[in-house]
Design an enzyme around this catalytic site. Structure first.
Site, short mmCIF file in Angstrom:
data_model
loop_
_atom_site.label_atom_id
_atom_site.label_comp_id
_atom_site.label_asym_id
_atom_site.label_seq_id
_atom_site.Cartn_x
_atom_site.Cartn_y
_atom_site.Cartn_z
CE1 TYR A 298 61.11 42.29 -52.22
CE2 TYR A 298 62.02 43.92 -53.72
CZ TYR A 298 61.01 43.04 -53.37
OH TYR A 298 59.90 42.94 -54.15
CG HIS B 141 62.74 39.11 -42.40
ND1 HIS B 141 63.63 39.21 -41.35
CD2 HIS B 141 63.51 38.91 -43.50
CE1 HIS B 141 64.86 39.07 -41.79
NE2 HIS B 141 64.82 38.90 -43.10
#
Length: 192
Positions: free
Chosen positions: A64, A19
């Protein structure tokens, strides 16, 4: 001036997650093109430099992945950049590992980082550099796949891809996405 955003999660233990390939790409570009040191700004880390004569502001959101837009929107607003001056580097399940594609606009395709940016910018009309990480084959395994670390066997294609993206970056900065993709493909033809 353009804003190039690498998507990822800021936890040190997640640095090698699939990711985080967007963070990795922006780090290599900033390093190889001699950008200024990173500093905290816009709920992220920012570095400025030049790629192919074009001023680039690099941004790594520290919000995030799922809240990436909280960093992208204030940065683009501060520099008064239209959406088409924003390019987001992100992981792409639907491309084989090492494959790189560029597109403008389009849906989030389940990518929560893109969904957040779409929401905060109020549009999908920004550029995306889609960095292939491959699909695990089963939808139930996607979460573990993207949050899993790259394997040692991925190292060759990963390093080659990130270096190729950096080497071809002047073409992207010049607004030549097709030429950028061609150069990346040529530079990685033996490893991807």
């Amino acid at each position: 001036m353009k804003l190039w955003v690498g998507l990822g999660n800021p936890e040190p233990g997640m640095a090698r997650n699939r990711h985080n390939i967007g963070f990795m790409a922006i780090d290599v570009i900033a390093d190889r093109h001699g950008f200024a040191p990173w500093r905290k700004r816009f709920s992220g880390l920012v570095s400025e430099g030049s790629v192919g004569g074009e001023k680039i502001v690099a941004l790594k959101p520290l919000t995030y992945m799922n809240e990436s837009g909280r960093a992208v929107q204030p940065a683009s607003a501060f520099f008064k950049l239209p959406p088409d001056a924003v390019t987001v580097f992100h992981d792409e399940l639907d491309l084989i590992p090492g494959k790189v594609r560029v597109k403008r606009g389009g849906g989030a395709a389940g990518h929560n980082g893109l969904r957040s940016i779409d929401r905060t910018l109020g549009t999908q009309d920004y550029w995306r550099v889609r960095l292939g990480i491959g699909h695990p084959g089963d939808k139930a395994r996607v979460h573990g796949h993207v949050l899993g670390n790259f394997a040692k066997t991925d190292e060759d294609w990963l390093v080659d891809t990130l270096e190729a993206v950096s080497d071809a970056a002047p073409l992207l900065a010049a607004g030549k996405p097709e030429d950028f993709m061609t150069k990346v493909a040529l530079l990685t033809k033996d490893t991807a």
